[in-house]
Design a protein around this motif. Structure first.
Motif, PDB file in Angstrom:
ATOM      1  N   ALA A   1       0.589  -1.524   0.003  1.00 57.52           N
ATOM      2  CA  ALA A   1      -0.284  -0.470  -0.088  1.00 57.52           C
ATOM      3  C   ALA A   1       0.703   1.284  -0.190  1.00 57.52           C
ATOM      4  O   ALA A   1       2.017   1.052   0.590  1.00 57.52           O
ATOM      5  CB  ALA A   1      -0.961   0.501   1.456  1.00 57.52           C
ATOM      6  N   LEU A   2       0.676   2.240  -0.971  1.00 57.12           N
ATOM      7  CA  LEU A   2       1.214   3.083  -1.142  1.00 57.12           C
ATOM      8  C   LEU A   2       0.699   3.830   0.389  1.00 57.12           C
ATOM      9  O   LEU A   2      -0.086   4.696   0.746  1.00 57.12           O
ATOM     10  CB  LEU A   2       0.671   3.840  -2.280  1.00 57.12           C
ATOM     11  N   ARG A   3       2.092   4.324   1.038  1.00 52.97           N
ATOM     12  CA  ARG A   3       2.325   5.798   1.796  1.00 52.97           C
ATOM     13  C   ARG A   3       1.571   6.382   1.766  1.00 52.97           C
ATOM     14  O   ARG A   3       2.042   8.219   1.072  1.00 52.97           O
ATOM     15  CB  ARG A   3       3.451   5.409   2.973  1.00 52.97           C
ATOM     16  N   ALA A   4       0.416   7.373   2.602  1.00 56.34           N
ATOM     17  CA  ALA A   4      -0.096   8.543   2.709  1.00 56.34           C
ATOM     18  C   ALA A   4       1.179   9.549   3.229  1.00 56.34           C
ATOM     19  O   ALA A   4       1.941   9.717   4.094  1.00 56.34           O
ATOM     20  CB  ALA A   4      -1.071   9.213   3.135  1.00 56.34           C
ATOM     21  N   SER A   5       1.308  11.177   1.783  1.00 55.37           N
ATOM     22  CA  SER A   5       2.747  11.889   2.132  1.00 55.37           C
ATOM     23  C   SER A   5       1.444  13.258   2.997  1.00 55.37           C
ATOM     24  O   SER A   5      -0.271  13.234   3.406  1.00 55.37           O
ATOM     25  CB  SER A   5       2.712  12.600   1.353  1.00 55.37           C
ATOM     26  N   ASP A   6       1.989  14.666   3.510  1.00 52.08           N
ATOM     27  CA  ASP A   6       1.270  15.369   4.226  1.00 52.08           C
ATOM     28  C   ASP A   6       0.868  16.152   2.940  1.00 52.08           C
ATOM     29  O   ASP A   6       0.062  16.864   3.520  1.00 52.08           O
ATOM     30  CB  ASP A   6       2.475  15.942   4.324  1.00 52.08           C
ATOM     31  N   ALA A   7       1.271  16.028   1.867  1.00 49.52           N
ATOM     32  CA  ALA A   7       0.162  16.649   0.529  1.00 49.52           C
ATOM     33  C   ALA A   7      -0.973  15.444   0.162  1.00 49.52           C
ATOM     34  O   ALA A   7      -2.035  16.526  -0.195  1.00 49.52           O
ATOM     35  CB  ALA A   7       1.311  16.884  -0.296  1.00 49.52           C
ATOM     36  N   ASP A   8      -0.858  14.679   0.396  1.00 51.66           N
ATOM     37  CA  ASP A   8      -1.784  13.793   0.231  1.00 51.66           C
ATOM     38  C   ASP A   8      -3.398  14.119   1.543  1.00 51.66           C
ATOM     39  O   ASP A   8      -4.305  14.021   0.960  1.00 51.66           O
ATOM     40  CB  ASP A   8      -1.819  12.655   0.464  1.00 51.66           C
ATOM     41  N   ARG A   9      -3.118  14.509   3.111  1.00 49.63           N
ATOM     42  CA  ARG A   9      -2.973  14.789   3.701  1.00 49.63           C
ATOM     43  C   ARG A   9      -4.218  15.990   3.496  1.00 49.63           C
ATOM     44  O   ARG A   9      -5.668  16.207   3.874  1.00 49.63           O
ATOM     45  CB  ARG A   9      -2.732  14.221   4.851  1.00 49.63           C
ATOM     46  N   ASP A  10      -3.442  16.466   2.433  1.00 49.53           N
ATOM     47  CA  ASP A  10      -3.970  18.279   2.746  1.00 49.53           C
ATOM     48  C   ASP A  10      -4.945  18.295   1.834  1.00 49.53           C
ATOM     49  O   ASP A  10      -5.835  19.355   1.518  1.00 49.53           O
ATOM     50  CB  ASP A  10      -2.922  19.249   2.402  1.00 49.53           C
ATOM     51  N   ARG A  11      -4.637  17.454   1.121  1.00 46.68           N
ATOM     52  CA  ARG A  11      -5.581  17.486  -0.476  1.00 46.68           C
ATOM     53  C   ARG A  11      -6.994  16.981   0.019  1.00 46.68           C
ATOM     54  O   ARG A  11      -7.977  17.621  -0.577  1.00 46.68           O
ATOM     55  CB  ARG A  11      -5.299  16.613  -1.445  1.00 46.68           C
ATOM     56  N   ILE A  12      -6.711  15.947   0.888  1.00 45.86           N
ATOM     57  CA  ILE A  12      -8.561  15.949   1.210  1.00 45.86           C
ATOM     58  C   ILE A  12      -8.814  16.725   2.197  1.00 45.86           C
ATOM     59  O   ILE A  12     -10.111  17.040   2.165  1.00 45.86           O
ATOM     60  CB  ILE A  12      -8.303  14.194   2.081  1.00 45.86           C
ATOM     61  N   ALA A  13      -7.696  17.410   3.176  1.00 42.62           N
ATOM     62  CA  ALA A  13      -8.764  18.222   4.280  1.00 42.62           C
ATOM     63  C   ALA A  13      -9.132  19.528   2.893  1.00 42.62           C
ATOM     64  O   ALA A  13      -9.944  20.213   3.699  1.00 42.62           O
ATOM     65  CB  ALA A  13      -6.969  18.272   4.841  1.00 42.62           C
ATOM     66  N   ASP A  14      -8.276  19.442   1.706  1.00 40.69           N
ATOM     67  CA  ASP A  14      -8.969  21.031   1.181  1.00 40.69           C
ATOM     68  C   ASP A  14     -10.452  20.216   0.690  1.00 40.69           C
ATOM     69  O   ASP A  14     -10.956  21.752   0.945  1.00 40.69           O
ATOM     70  CB  ASP A  14      -8.226  21.392   0.050  1.00 40.69           C
TER      71      ASP A  14
END
Length: 226
Positions: free
Chosen positions: A21-34
Motif C-alpha cells: 500500500a502506498l504511504r500517504a504524504s502530508d500533501a496527500d492529507r492536505d489535498r483531502i482536507a482541502d
C-alpha cells in the motif's frame, strides 16, 4: 512424451506478491482536507461529519485510506461553485498564492493579534510552549479560514469575534481539545475551522465577548468619502 510428463509434474508458479500500500504524504492529507473544507463551506457536510472525516484524514497511513473519505464529494474544480456575494469582510483575489503561516512555540510563546490579515491556512505548533491567535481584530480576506493546531505538552488558544461561524474537529490524548462552536446569523460571515491534535496539552477556541468583525467595505467607503 517424457518432456510433456515432466512439464505436467512441475508445481504451479507461486502468485506474485501484492504491491504494498502506498504511504500517504502530508500533501496527500492536505489535498483531502482541502476537499472536506470546501464541502463543509458549501453545506455538503455537516460540522459533525466534517470533524469525523478530518480526524480520519490525520489518522490515515495510506492513500487507500484517504480516498473513501471524499468518494461522495466533487473533485476540486469539478463542480460549479456558487457565485460570490457581497460579504462582511475584505475579499482578496482567490487566485493569489495561499501560503500557510506557521506559528511555532518550543519552550517559548508565540502570539498573533491586533490588526492583521489572516490567510486561508494557519499552522500552530506548541511543544512545552504557548501559541495565542487572536482574530478579534483580524482582516478576513476569504470566507473560509482553517487553523491546524498541534499541542504537545503545550497550549494553543484561539479567540474569534462573536459574529462569525466557528467549527472544529480534533482529538485530545491525555489532553484537552475544546471548540465553542458558533453559527453566524449572516450566511456570508467568515467561517473559521479549527483542526487539532493535543497530547498532554490544551487546544481551545472560543469567541471573545464584545468583539465583532466589522464591515470593512463600509469602513473603506466611509474613509474615502463615498
Amino acid at each position: 512424451m517424457d518432456l510433456e510428463k515432466h512439464a505436467q509434474q512441475q508445481p504451479p508458479a507461486p502468485p506474485l506478491p501484492a504491491e504494498p500500500a502506498l504511504r500517504a504524504s502530508d500533501a496527500d492529507r492536505d489535498r483531502i482536507a482541502d476537499i472536506l473544507r470546501d464541502a463543509v463551506a458549501e453545506g455538503r457536510l455537516t460540522a459533525e461529519e466534517h470533524a469525523e472525516r478530518v480526524e480520519s484524514v490525520y489518522r490515515a497511513k495510506t492513500v487507500a485510506e484517504l480516498e473513501p473519505l471524499v468518494q461522495d464529494l466533487p473533485a476540486p474544480g469539478g463542480g460549479a461553485r456558487p457565485a460570490p456575494a457581497p460579504a462582511a469582510y475584505d475579499p482578496v483575489d482567490p487566485s493569489a498564492p495561499a501560503a500557510a503561516e506557521n506559528l511555532v512555540a518550543v519552550f517559548s510563546s508565540s502570539t498573533r493579534k491586533g490588526r492583521w490579515r489572516i490567510g486561508r491556512r494557519t499552522n500552530a505548533f506548541a511543544l512545552f510552549g504557548s501559541v495565542e491567535i487572536d482574530l478579534t481584530e483580524a482582516l478576513f480576506g476569504q470566507r473560509l479560514t482553517v487553523i491546524n493546531a498541534t499541542s504537545l505538552f503545550g497550549n494553543v488558544e484561539v479567540r474569534v469575534p462573536e459574529n462569525i461561524t466557528l467549527r472544529g474537529g480534533g482529538t485530545g490524548i491525555f489532553g484537552n481539545f475544546e471548540v465553542d462552536t458558533l453559527e453566524a446569523h449572516d450566511p456570508e460571515a467568515p467561517v473559521v475551522v479549527i483542526n487539532g491534535y493535543s497530547v498532554f496539552g490544551n487546544i481551545e477556541a472560543k469567541p471573545k465577548r464584545g468583539k465583532r468583525v466589522a464591515d470593512l467595505h463600509g469602513r473603506v467607503r466611509k474613509h474615502l468619502g463615498h
